[in-house]
Structure formats: C-alpha cells, structure tokens
Design a protein around this motif. Structure first.
Motif, short mmCIF file in Angstrom:
data_model
loop_
_atom_site.label_atom_id
_atom_site.label_comp_id
_atom_site.label_asym_id
_atom_site.label_seq_id
_atom_site.Cartn_x
_atom_site.Cartn_y
_atom_site.Cartn_z
N GLY A 111 0.79 -1.23 0.00
CA GLY A 111 0.00 0.00 0.00
C GLY A 111 0.82 1.28 0.00
N LYS A 112 2.12 1.18 -0.24
CA LYS A 112 2.99 2.36 -0.15
C LYS A 112 3.62 2.72 -1.49
CE LYS A 112 4.12 1.54 4.72
NZ LYS A 112 5.20 1.25 5.69
N ARG A 113 3.98 4.00 -1.57
CA ARG A 113 4.75 4.49 -2.70
C ARG A 113 6.23 4.30 -2.33
NH1 ARG A 113 2.49 10.41 -2.48
NH2 ARG A 113 2.88 9.87 -0.29
N VAL A 114 6.90 3.48 -3.11
CA VAL A 114 8.23 3.01 -2.73
C VAL A 114 9.30 3.62 -3.63
CG1 VAL A 114 9.72 0.96 -2.52
CG2 VAL A 114 7.28 0.82 -1.91
N VAL A 115 10.39 4.12 -3.00
CA VAL A 115 11.61 4.46 -3.71
C VAL A 115 12.59 3.31 -3.49
CG1 VAL A 115 13.56 6.04 -3.91
CG2 VAL A 115 11.28 6.94 -3.46
N MET A 116 12.98 2.65 -4.56
CA MET A 116 13.92 1.54 -4.46
C MET A 116 15.28 1.97 -5.02
SD MET A 116 13.67 -2.34 -6.03
CE MET A 116 14.06 -1.92 -7.72
N ILE A 117 16.33 1.80 -4.22
CA ILE A 117 17.68 2.19 -4.62
C ILE A 117 18.47 0.94 -4.99
CG2 ILE A 117 19.73 3.50 -4.01
CD1 ILE A 117 17.21 5.17 -3.82
N ASP A 118 19.05 0.95 -6.18
CA ASP A 118 19.93 -0.13 -6.61
C ASP A 118 21.17 0.50 -7.23
OD1 ASP A 118 20.84 -2.67 -7.01
OD2 ASP A 118 19.26 -3.29 -8.39
N ASP A 119 22.15 -0.35 -7.59
CA ASP A 119 23.41 0.20 -8.08
C ASP A 119 23.40 0.50 -9.57
OD1 ASP A 119 24.44 -2.43 -9.37
OD2 ASP A 119 24.03 -3.00 -7.31
N SER A 120 22.76 -0.35 -10.39
CA SER A 120 22.87 -0.15 -11.84
C SER A 120 21.87 -1.03 -12.57
CB SER A 120 24.29 -0.49 -12.32
OG SER A 120 24.58 -1.85 -12.03
N ILE A 121 21.76 -0.77 -13.88
CA ILE A 121 20.99 -1.62 -14.78
C ILE A 121 21.89 -1.95 -15.97
CG2 ILE A 121 18.99 -1.82 -16.30
CD1 ILE A 121 17.53 0.14 -14.57
N VAL A 122 21.99 -3.24 -16.29
CA VAL A 122 22.76 -3.65 -17.46
C VAL A 122 21.78 -4.05 -18.57
CG1 VAL A 122 24.58 -5.15 -18.34
CG2 VAL A 122 24.63 -4.41 -15.97
N ARG A 123 21.20 -5.22 -18.47
CA ARG A 123 20.21 -5.65 -19.46
C ARG A 123 18.79 -5.25 -19.06
NH1 ARG A 123 23.92 -9.49 -18.58
NH2 ARG A 123 25.18 -10.20 -20.34
N GLY A 124 18.54 -5.16 -17.78
CA GLY A 124 17.24 -4.73 -17.29
C GLY A 124 16.32 -5.84 -16.84
N THR A 125 16.63 -7.07 -17.18
CA THR A 125 15.73 -8.17 -16.85
C THR A 125 15.66 -8.43 -15.36
OG1 THR A 125 17.56 -9.66 -17.37
CG2 THR A 125 15.90 -9.34 -19.07
N THR A 126 16.80 -8.32 -14.67
CA THR A 126 16.79 -8.55 -13.23
C THR A 126 16.04 -7.45 -12.50
OG1 THR A 126 18.96 -9.59 -13.48
CG2 THR A 126 18.26 -9.07 -11.26
N SER A 127 16.24 -6.21 -12.93
CA SER A 127 15.52 -5.08 -12.31
C SER A 127 14.01 -5.24 -12.50
CB SER A 127 15.99 -3.76 -12.91
OG SER A 127 17.35 -3.54 -12.64
N ARG A 128 13.60 -5.67 -13.69
CA ARG A 128 12.17 -5.88 -13.95
C ARG A 128 11.62 -6.95 -13.02
NH1 ARG A 128 12.40 -7.13 -19.03
NH2 ARG A 128 12.26 -9.40 -18.79
N ASN A 129 12.39 -7.99 -12.79
CA ASN A 129 11.97 -9.07 -11.90
C ASN A 129 11.72 -8.54 -10.48
OD1 ASN A 129 12.39 -11.30 -9.92
ND2 ASN A 129 12.66 -12.53 -11.77
N ILE A 130 12.62 -7.69 -10.00
CA ILE A 130 12.49 -7.16 -8.63
C ILE A 130 11.31 -6.21 -8.53
CG2 ILE A 130 13.63 -5.82 -6.82
CD1 ILE A 130 16.29 -6.86 -7.88
N VAL A 131 11.12 -5.37 -9.55
CA VAL A 131 9.96 -4.47 -9.55
C VAL A 131 8.67 -5.27 -9.51
CG1 VAL A 131 8.69 -2.75 -10.90
CG2 VAL A 131 11.18 -2.57 -10.67
N GLU A 132 8.61 -6.33 -10.27
CA GLU A 132 7.41 -7.19 -10.28
C GLU A 132 7.16 -7.79 -8.90
OE1 GLU A 132 8.12 -10.05 -13.32
OE2 GLU A 132 7.57 -8.68 -14.97
#
Length: 480
Positions: free
Chosen positions: A352-373
């Motif tokens: 139920g919250k608006r989340v700011v997620m901090i990560d180090d980088s994006i290379v291909r983007g598939t892993t980041s998409r997985n975490i957002v999901e």
C-alpha cells in the motif's frame, strides 16, 4: 540487482618466520574478498622455494577445509586469489594463482584486472615458443615476467621491465622463492593495499576489509605504477612507473564491487554510496512513503536518499546470505531463478505504499524488472527506481564484464523506454557530473567512467575482448 561481473580479489602474505598459519591467513583474507569473485579460488604456499598449491572451481569455503589447508604445509610466503573471469573460460585450469617453474626458480602470480593488449602479447609469446595452458590473460603476464626474468638479475627488475609492455588494468601479487611483490598498474584501475599484523606479517590485499579479517593494521594503498617488495631485508619500493599517467580507478569499485567497510585510496566506500544516494534525492525528488535498498550495494545509498529527502528508510528485502552474487550465474535464465531465491520482499514494509527503491545499476534490465514485479506483487502502489550509477552505454576493457553494446539496455533505449520496459513509475540514474562528488575529487579527476560514455584511459582491447576465445576456437578447428 546488478548483472555485472568483476574479475578478482588477491591476497599475499609475507611472514618473518615459517608458520603453518600462513595458508589460513590467506584463506581468511580470501573469505572476506569472496564478493569479488565466486567462480574459483586458490592458494599457493612457499616453503623455502618449494611451492604447494591448491585451487579449484567454487567458493572459498567449498574449495578449502582443514585438510586441504594442512596439506599446503608450512611457509613464510603465500598468495591467494578469488576469480570471476572476464577473460578465459570457467575451467579449473584458469583458477589462480598461476604457478610458473623456470630455470631461475618458481613464481606464482595472482591478478585482478584485464590486459587490453593481451591478445597481441599472447601471439608474440606463442611465436617465440611459449605454450599456454590457460585462456587467462594472467598467464600472459606470468610469461612476460618470466621472459624478462631470464634477462635480469632479480624478479622486481623483470616486473619493472614487463610493465612497459602491459596495457590496461592489473593489480598483482607476485611470489618468488623469497619475495612477495605487490604491483599496481600506472593508472591504478583496481585497488591494492597492504597492512601489518602484530606479529610482523605483511599482508597485501585488494581491499582493506581483508586486512581487518586477518588482524592486520592498514598501512597504506599501493600507489598507481608502484612495485613494493617484501622480504627478510624489509620493504622496498620501485616507482619508475608512478605519475606517468593520471589516476583512473574504476568508479564502479565505489558503486558496487567493494565492500562498504573498505577504504580505497583513502575513501570510504560506505560514505561514497551514501553520497550517491543523497545526490539522487536532490536530482530526483519523489513523493513517496518509504525508501528501500536492494542488498547489498543499494543499502548505503538508500540511507543517503532517506536522509536527504526526509522519507523514512525501511527494510524492503530479506537476502539469503548463502547464495552468492546474482551475476555469477552462467546464463540469464539462471540469474533470474537465483534472484527469486536470493531476495524476498518484506510485504509489511511495502504494501500500500509508494516506494523508492535504490539499486546500483541496470545492465540488461531483466533482473531489475523481476524485482519491480516482486514489489508490485507484494502490494506496492508505486515503485520509483533510483540507480547509483549512470547508464551503461559502452563496454569495459579493464576488468568489469560489461557486455557489448547490443546487450546494454541504456545503449538501445531512452530513459522513458527503460522505465516502461522495467515496469516502474519513474527512474533516475546518477548524473555523470555527480560521480566526482561520491569520492570527493575535482570533476573528471582520478577515476575511469568509460563504460558510462567517458574516455578509455588505456585504450580499447586490441584484439576484441569478446572475440578472443572465438578466435582461439577457430584456430584449433583449423589445426584439426
């Protein structure tokens, strides 16, 4: 979560007296550098010129136990290595340290970095009769030093001569029958430092956290271009290659590779990441309810973002500490599976919250998409992704395995397109002009940012970093 790979971590120990503990000292040092390489590891112990070696594929605590450490025996010198190769296949033969036996005695070499002219040097050495047992550029370094050793009166002079031929990144621990030698390339791409224990053992390591692990007090960083010799006569330094070129340490050491409790060239990695998070909060203000970080490298930056923005910091993920860094998996499908068992969302933090997620980088983007999901599935209303690195738009030739441009999401898509592909509500990359603020230098001074679109301080690979093994395979087919 990053999909990057970094080559290695090195440890070397010189003891004023022989001891069975020297192998274990290296073991504990390597254990603290496990984050730098999880493909293979090895230790070589020197007992009065007789080298005992053990190395294999796997993590430090899988490759070594009390029995294997006992078998290394007694010694006054030892070197060790943890590897994730950016050149050379994932084979036991490519595990380091590499040992070379020649007419003037044995030598062991442990290397962190990447030599951009290794293909040309290898071809030259092969035409002169050298027979290579591995596909690693470390063997090229070892053979080049050996070649010079046959012409000189001591190994440090051989290393000094070899450095004139080497281009690229190399932090080395070199062991001869009676010396431990620490070497850093003249631009200082990769870190290297040394410390001293209470009982008089000198310890060389890629990061200061390894010195802490073995009870050594930090003395200083090895300077770019410096050769430091440790033996029973004391410590000597050769600085013939110092101050030849501007310092160019990989900025990603501070963003991702190094442990937050390390200091590199006098700069706290933790503080650098907090500063990156603070900069993101200034440049990308968001109306949100919680700030979370992706373990491990995103946590410090999340603290900085929260402090600067005033948005509460929360623990958003639980990390399975028994699984290594996600980038070690050999394929994308495997990496995604590892993310699922490595990270789990704390639903109570984000629902139920608006989340700011901090990560180090994006290379291909598939892993980041997985975490957002995963955050969406846990009930997050909004997900705003902030990265402590600028967009990757080019290859790296100095020891960070950044893929060719066709695989880099930021090289082929706009920021808005990346945001849509990943499925977040907004995205913010650290601005290039903020990099120097992380480490407290003047703009564009003291670091390499080539993979973010900057200049290549030591040039590009002469043979093509990603084509070298293909050429070797084609050559073998023709011979057959």
């Amino acid at each position: 979560m990053s999909e990057l790979r970094e080559e290695c971590g090195v440890v070397g120990v010189f003891s004023p007296r022989e001891t069975y503990e020297i192998g274990r000292t290296v073991y504990y040092g390597l254990y603290s550098l496990q984050h730098r390489g999880q493909e293979s590891c090895g230790i070589v112990v020197n007992d009065d010129g007789v080298f005992a070696s053990h190395k294999d594929l796997g993590l430090v605590n899988d490759v070594f136990n009390n029995s294997t450490l006992d078998e290394l025996g007694v010694g006054s010198l030892a070197v060790g290595h943890v590897r994730y190769g950016t050149t050379g296949k994932n084979e036991r033969a490519n595990a380091q340290p590499i040992v070379v036996n020649h007419i003037k005695g044995s030598m062991a070499v442990a290397h962190n970095g990447n030599i951009v002219n290794s293909g040309d040097l290898r071809r030259e050495l092969e035409l002169e009769g050298s027979i290579f047992q591995t596909t690693s550029d470390t063997e090229v370094i070892a053979y080049l030093i050996t070649k010079e050793r046959l012409r000189t009166d001591c190994i440090e002079n051989a290393i000094n001569a070899a450095m004139h031929r080497l281009k690229g990144a190399y932090s080395l621990c070199v062991m001869s029958p009676n010396k431990l030698i620490a070497v850093r390339d003249d631009r200082g791409f990769r870190p290297l430092c040394y410390g001293l224990t209470e009982d008089g053992r000198y310890v060389v390591a890629s990061e200061s956290c390894a010195l802490d692990a073995v009870g050594a007090k930090f003395v200083r960083d090895i300077e770019p271009g410096e050769i430091v010799i440790f033996n029973h006569d004391g410590i000597r330094s050769i600085k013939d290659h110092c101050n030849k070129n501007p310092k160019s340490i990989c900025i990603f050491e501070y963003i991702y590779f190094a442990r937050p409790d390390s200091k590199i060239d006098g700069i706290s990695v933790h503080r650098a990441r907090v500063e990156a998070g603070r900069a993101l909060a200034i440049d990308y203000p968001v109306d949100a309810d919680i700030v979370i970080g992706v373990p491990d490298s995103g946590l410090d930056a999340a603290v900085g973002y929260a402090r600067e923005s005033g948005i509460p910091y929360g623990m958003g993920f639980v990390k399975n500490k028994y699984i290594g860094r996600t980038f070690i998996a050999p394929g994308q499908a495997q990496r995604e599976k590892l993310v699922n068992i490595k990270l789990n969302v704390i639903e109570e933090t984000v629902r139920g919250k608006r989340v700011v997620m901090i990560d180090d980088s994006i290379v291909r983007g598939t892993t980041s998409r997985n975490i957002v999901e995963k955050l969406r599935h846990a009930g997050a209303k909004e997900v705003h992704l902030m990265l402590t690195a600028p967009p990757f738009v080019d290859e790296c030739y100095y020891g960070t395995d950044v893929s060719d441009k066709s695989q880099l999401i930021a090289a082929n898509h706009t920021v808005d397109e990346i945001c849509t592909l990943i499925g977040c509500d907004s995205i913010g990359f650290l601005k290039m002009e903020r990099l120097h603020e992380m480490i407290g230098t003047a703009p564009n001074v003291g670091y390499c940012d080539a993979c973010f679109g900057g200049e290549y301080p030591a040039g590009r690979a002469t043979t093509g970093k990603f084509k070298f093994e293909t050429k070797l395979s084609e050559s073998k087919k023709k011979e057959n």
